[in-house]
Write an enzyme that holds these catalytic residues in place. Structure first.
Site, PDB file in Angstrom:
ATOM      1  N   GLU A 106       0.848  -1.179   0.000  1.00 20.31           N
ATOM      2  CA  GLU A 106       0.000   0.000   0.000  1.00 20.31           C
ATOM      3  C   GLU A 106       0.892   1.240   0.000  1.00 20.31           C
ATOM      4  OE1 GLU A 106      -2.671   0.433   3.335  1.00 20.31           O
ATOM      5  OE2 GLU A 106      -3.732   2.067   2.379  1.00 20.31           O
TER       6      GLU A 106
ATOM      7  N   GLU B 244      -5.173  -2.776  12.725  1.00 19.29           N
ATOM      8  CA  GLU B 244      -4.867  -3.594  11.535  1.00 19.29           C
ATOM      9  C   GLU B 244      -5.765  -4.818  11.489  1.00 19.29           C
ATOM     10  OE1 GLU B 244      -3.292  -1.882   9.623  1.00 19.29           O
ATOM     11  OE2 GLU B 244      -2.193  -0.559  10.995  1.00 19.29           O
TER      12      GLU B 244
ATOM     13  N   ALA C 102       2.076   0.144  10.713  1.00 24.04           N
ATOM     14  CA  ALA C 102       1.751  -1.254  10.456  1.00 24.04           C
ATOM     15  C   ALA C 102       0.845  -1.346   9.239  1.00 24.04           C
ATOM     16  CB  ALA C 102       1.040  -1.865  11.666  1.00 24.04           C
TER      17      ALA C 102
ATOM     18  N   HIS D 285      -9.160  -3.929  10.097  1.00 20.99           N
ATOM     19  CA  HIS D 285      -9.175  -3.739   8.642  1.00 20.99           C
ATOM     20  C   HIS D 285      -9.609  -5.008   7.909  1.00 20.99           C
ATOM     21  CE1 HIS D 285      -7.876   0.254   7.632  1.00 20.99           C
ATOM     22  NE2 HIS D 285      -6.673   0.172   8.168  1.00 20.99           N
TER      23      HIS D 285
ATOM     24  N   GLU E 290      -2.132  -3.879   7.060  1.00 19.61           N
ATOM     25  CA  GLU E 290      -3.181  -4.886   7.246  1.00 19.61           C
ATOM     26  C   GLU E 290      -3.233  -5.957   6.165  1.00 19.61           C
ATOM     27  OE1 GLU E 290      -3.699  -1.622   6.361  1.00 19.61           O
ATOM     28  OE2 GLU E 290      -5.400  -1.421   4.988  1.00 19.61           O
ATOM     29  N   ASN E 291      -2.132  -6.303   5.508  1.00 20.61           N
ATOM     30  CA  ASN E 291      -2.145  -7.335   4.464  1.00 20.61           C
ATOM     31  C   ASN E 291      -2.998  -8.528   4.893  1.00 20.61           C
ATOM     32  OD1 ASN E 291       0.140  -5.806   3.324  1.00 20.61           O
ATOM     33  ND2 ASN E 291       1.225  -6.695   5.066  1.00 20.61           N
TER      34      ASN E 291
HETATM   35  N1  BES Z   1      -3.033   0.882   5.844  1.00 23.56           N
HETATM   36  C1  BES Z   1      -2.268   1.576   6.819  1.00 23.56           C
HETATM   37  C2  BES Z   1      -0.799   1.480   6.613  1.00 23.56           C
HETATM   38  C3  BES Z   1      -0.262   2.257   5.441  1.00 23.56           C
HETATM   39  C4  BES Z   1      -0.390   3.596   5.387  1.00 23.56           C
HETATM   40  C5  BES Z   1       0.406   1.668   4.430  1.00 23.56           C
HETATM   41  C6  BES Z   1       0.145   4.311   4.322  1.00 23.56           C
HETATM   42  C7  BES Z   1       0.911   2.368   3.368  1.00 23.56           C
HETATM   43  C8  BES Z   1       0.786   3.695   3.313  1.00 23.56           C
HETATM   44  C9  BES Z   1      -2.548   1.046   8.218  1.00 23.56           C
HETATM   45  O1  BES Z   1      -3.779   0.461   8.381  1.00 23.56           O
HETATM   46  C10 BES Z   1      -2.520   2.215   9.141  1.00 23.56           C
HETATM   47  O2  BES Z   1      -3.396   3.021   9.057  1.00 23.56           O
HETATM   48  N2  BES Z   1      -1.503   2.313   9.979  1.00 23.56           N
HETATM   49  C11 BES Z   1      -1.279   3.423  10.858  1.00 23.56           C
HETATM   50  C12 BES Z   1      -1.518   3.089  12.284  1.00 23.56           C
HETATM   51  C13 BES Z   1      -2.957   3.074  12.666  1.00 23.56           C
HETATM   52  C14 BES Z   1      -3.133   2.625  14.082  1.00 23.56           C
HETATM   53  C15 BES Z   1      -3.646   4.401  12.470  1.00 23.56           C
HETATM   54  C16 BES Z   1       0.176   3.795  10.679  1.00 23.56           C
HETATM   55  O3  BES Z   1       0.885   3.042  10.034  1.00 23.56           O
HETATM   56  O4  BES Z   1       0.568   4.839  11.151  1.00 23.56           O
HETATM   57 ZN    ZN Z   2      -5.353   1.724   8.724  1.00 27.43          ZN
END
Ligand code: BES
Ligand code: ZN
Length: 876
Positions: A129, A306, A270, A309, A272-273
């Site tokens: 992502e 995650e 992190a 998701h 969520e794959n």
């Molecule tokens: N899908 C995102 C991770 C992501 C974000 C991948 C941008 C690639 C580009 C993941 O679900 C996410 O939102 N992670 C957050 C933490 C969450 C607790 C809000 C992060 O990585 O900061």
């Molecule tokens: Zn997220």
């Protein structure tokens, strides 16, 4: 993109469904030293929804070396059969249904951008992502192409005993030359951004979870061997999250196995794959000896986020990246609710609001302001913002408020059922809310499309037994959006009597109501026996900035008596901001504030034992950035003097209280759990006040230093060790070389060393710029490790205004040099850090000039990611 060229723009208005669908994808990934060969077999068929039947099949691909391409078994030739057009592979005149097989060579070893397939501490991992899959193979890299993936991984057996991908393991075996393979099959069609692969030699913590319908799910958490003892908290959080999602949202897990892998090099928190989450070590590893309480709480919420998701994002995904908040805003709302149910709801709400108001509001008022559903972007990576996440979560929360818990649940059930296996839009989500409730949310949807923080101006009048609340809304202009329309704003409120008790507002004796504002100006009337103190925007019922001319007496009443945790905190904040404004703007001294403030704090302290965590929130002064944002122009040194001066003055004036709290909440042994965390938090706050006073010579520095020194030398946990070290170092009280000892002790714990770097980068004052320069030359500093870069540059720029805005511009020079260097390594991280310059236009002229010069200097040759942010900040 080179030499100041503008980037291409992607627009929501141009959305078209994909021309071809890909029901099945078979990947074969051959991991070799120095390079990897990826063979992808795609079954393609024309999308009936795309009436215009385009001639060309266009696939995305970046940093790929194409080795061969065959269509239904026939080898294709470059030129005649296909062409490579920059980041696109174009096959003209492709048939309606066919199989395309490509072989590409990639170099994960050289991938420092940490997108696609890369290496971290000897293991292979992926991050796809938003648009990383195109660095693995040629594919329509867009979230609305859902495919069933089968993945085979080949690698050396001793270096990579563990081979993981999405879904279920279906085959494995030995291969020639001490190699082996494993095949994974994911039965759920998914967009390629949810693809993941891991190969390495990792330790595993296993457990199981039995779902509501009685299926047993294997849970496996992986980390480097030395970190095996740091996985229990994540496992516990995961099991609680799985149970919670069943109970609260009726969502059961769908595969037989759920895995999380911890990796050191990771751009975000992190990912969520499907069935194979990949986590930044900082968001999964936790042990009381090495991890602070704040980090423990973060692990709990990120693991949950995650996991959630799996439904809000994976089973139902986004049609296009403009809809990002569909999954992120909703999932943040879900993880916030989870944290509220696991911990103190009032405390979690205040923490979330504090974060929103002090980080998302500034974004909404600066050059990066954009709607929760943006209309255009250059690089989607730059739109994983606080607006999409945090304001997006507030928009979901308002719908929860408008529908009530029961109808909201019916609406999410409908949403998950109707759109399962599909890629949909924010409109689809809201349509479910409307259908279930019968509400017309047409006006409400402006929250998604309009940028900016609405300002509510409230005035009131009491006469002849009637109380009139007049509420006006106005959203200030944001870049590219000069005119704003009125929003639908739910304002929860209560009206308190002279003793701070809520007055009945209706015949049933209800004491709370939700006023729905739709017009630019509306009057709300209440029959009341007396002039009340309004308790407004309870629970922070809408993400707005509220203006009401509270008297100091009213604020004291709210702080002391309001049953709403947000309103109490907000009252305290208003008192602090007012005191700081008198120092910054009116030339008053910190000591001048004590007669008014000290008694207020004393009352909170007197009741602190009832809820130590909440008391800590109420007793904490706002951050310097939050204060600075309320004064124009921004004069960071003056703001720093005011905040640190007030902290020291309160530290001195209330010293006896702080000492008493420090003693009262001293723990002989480490205790886990929310209550113990709350006590540690309050105790650390008390000690921070004392240290501030001691640092300014207002208290006996030896006594405070010795007390903190004991906390450091015999810590019950990292929260205390690190907190003590911070207080010592930030206030010039570390006369025993504890900083150096800490580095020796924790040299082999990267996440602890990140804290060590961060503590030094946040020492207040301009001298820290030179100190940060030296840290960049420290042998443990790594430009390729995002956590380390954030620990030094991120904390300096975003968490240390008096250093970053050093009057000689040296902070800006360091900032610009670091961005340039990083941009060549990891453009996503460079662009993210560049947002630290977003206050440029608010700065006093001399500083604004210096920061502007520094940033303009790195614009030529900037990556597309960095260029987009710089251009916004510089107003190009
Ligand atoms: N899908 C995102 C991770 C992501 C974000 C991948 C941008 C690639 C580009 C993941 O679900 C996410 O939102 N992670 C957050 C933490 C969450 C607790 C809000 C992060 O990585 O900061
Ligand atoms: Zn997220």
């Amino acid at each position: 993109m080179r030499d100041g060229q503008p980037n291409p723009v992607t627009r929501l208005a141009d959305y078209q469904p994909p021309a071809w669908l890909i029901p099945d994808t078979t990947l074969d990934v051959d991991l070799r030293d120095g390079h990897t060969l990826v063979t992808a077999r795609l079954t393609l068929r024309r999308n009936p929804e795309r009436a215009d039947k385009p001639e060309d099949l266009v696939l995305d691909g970046e940093h790929l070396e194409l080795r061969s391409l065959t269509l239904d078994g026939r080898e294709l030739n470059p030129g005649d059969d296909y062409r490579l057009d920059g980041p696109k592979l174009v096959i003209p005149g492709a048939p309606d249904a066919f199989t395309l097989t490509s072989v590409v060579r990639i170099e994960p070893e050289k991938n420092t951008a940490l997108e696609g397939l890369y290496r971290s501490n000897g293991m292979y991992c992926t991050q796809c992502e938003a648009e990383g899959f195109r660095r693995i193979t040629f594919f329509p890299d867009r979230p609305d192409v859902l495919s069933r993936f089968t993945t085979t991984i080949h690698a050396d057996k001793s270096a990579y005993p563990l081979l993981l991908s999405n879904g279920n393991p279906v085959d494995a075996g030995e291969e020639e030359g001490d190699r082996h393979f494993a095949t994974w099959e994911d039965p759920f069609p998914k967009p390629c951004y949810l693809f993941a692969l891991v190969a390495g030699d990792l330790a595993c913590l296993s457990d199981t979870f039995t779902t509501a319908s009685g299926r047993e799910v294997a849970l496996r958490l992986y980390a480097e061997h030395r970190d095996l003892d740091k996985l229990d908290h994540a496992m516990d959080s995961l099991k609680r999250a799985m149970a919670w999602d069943e109970q609260v949202f009726g969502r059961e897990y769908d595969l037989d196995i759920f895995q999380i892998v911890a990796v050191s090099h990771f751009n975000m928190g992190a990912m969520e794959n499907k069935g194979l989450n990949i986590f930044n070590t900082s968001c999964v590893l936790a042990h009381p000896d090495t991890t602070t309480d704040a980090a423990f709480e973060r692990v709990e919420s990120v693991v949950a986020h995650e996991y959630f998701h799996n439904w809000s994002g994976n089973r139902v995904t986004c049609r296009d990246w403009f809809q990002l908040s569909l999954k992120e805003g909703f999932t943040v709302f879900r993880d916030q609710e989870f944290s509220s149910d696991m911990n103190s709801r009032a405390v979690v709400r205040v923490e979330n609001v504090d974060f929103l108001v002090n980080h998302q509001f500034p974004e909404d008022q600066g050059p990066m302001a954009h709607p929760v559903r943006p209309a255009a972007y250059q690089k989607i990576d730059n739109f994983y913002t606080l607006t999409v996440y945090e304001k997006g979560a507030e928009i979901v929360r308002m719908q929860h408020q408008l529908l009530g818990a029961k109808d909201f649940r019916r609406a999410t059930d409908l949403y998950f059922e109707r759109f399962d296996g599909q890629a949909v839009t924010c409109d689809d989500f809201v349509a479910c809310m409307e259908e279930v409730s019968g509400l017309d949310l047409t006006q409400f949807k402006r929250w998604y499309s309009q940028a900016g923080t609405p300002v509510l101006t409230v005035t009131d009048d009491y006469r002849d037994g009637e109380y009139q609340l007049t509420i006006e809304q106005h959203t200030p202009a944001t870049p590219g959006e000069p005119d704003k329309q009125p929003l639908m704003i739910p304002i929860k409120l209560a009206l308190l009597d002279g003793q701070g008790r809520p007055l009945p507002l209706d015949d049933q004796g209800g004491t709370e109501t939700v006023a729905i504002l739709r017009e630019p100006r509306q009057v709300f009337r209440f029959r009341l026996p007396e002039q009340p103190t309004p308790s407004l925007l309870r629970g922070f019922s809408a993400p707005v900035s509220l203006r009401y001319d509270f008297s100091e007496e009213q604020l004291v009443t709210l702080l002391a008596h309001d049953s709403d945790g947000f309103c109490r905190w907000d009252a305290a904040q208003r008192l602090y901001f007012a005191a700081l404004a008198r120092i910054i703007d009116d030339g008053e001294s910190a000591a001048d504030q004590l007669p008014r403030l000290a008694p207020v704090l004393e009352r909170v302290i007197a009741r602190a034992a009832e809820d130590p965590a909440q008391a800590a929130l109420l007793l904490g002064l706002p951050a310097e950035n939050a204060v600075g944002d309320r004064h124009a122009p921004l004069r960071p040194q003056r703001v720093h003097q005011a905040v640190s001066g007030l902290r020291a003055a309160l530290g001195e004036a209330l010293a006896d209280h702080w000492w008493r709290l420090a003693e009262q909440f001293d723990e002989p042994r480490y205790q886990s759990g929310g209550d113990a965390m709350g006590r540690r938090r309050l105790r650390r706050l008390a000690l921070a006040y004392l240290a501030a006073a001691a640092g300014q010579g207002a208290l006996d520095a030896t006594r405070v230093g010795e007390y903190l020194g004991r906390d450091f030398d015999q810590p019950t946990c990292m929260t205390n060790a690190q907190g003590a070290l911070r207080d010592l170092v930030h206030n010039g009280l570390d006369d025993q070389g504890r900083l150096a000892r800490f580095a020796e002790q924790w040299a082999d714990e990267p996440l602890v060393m990140d804290q060590w770097f961060a503590i030094q980068a946040t020492v207040p004052g301009p001298d820290t710029v030179a100190r940060a320069e030296a840290l960049l030359d420290h042998p443990a500093f790594e430009w390729t490790l995002p956590n380390r870069v954030r620990a030094v540059i991120g904390t300096l720029v975003n968490g240390n205004p008096s250093a970053f805005h050093a009057p000689d511009g040296s902070g800006y020079a360091l900032f610009a040099r670091a961005l340039k260097k990083l941009d060549g390594i990891n453009p996503q991280i460079a662009a993210r850090l560049a947002n630290g310059g977003a206050r440029l236009k608010r700065l006093e002229p001399d500083l604004a000039g210096k920061l502007g010069d520094a940033l303009r200097g790195i614009r030529p040759g900037a990556s597309a990611n960095l260029a987009e942010v710089l251009d916004r900040i510089l107003g190009a």
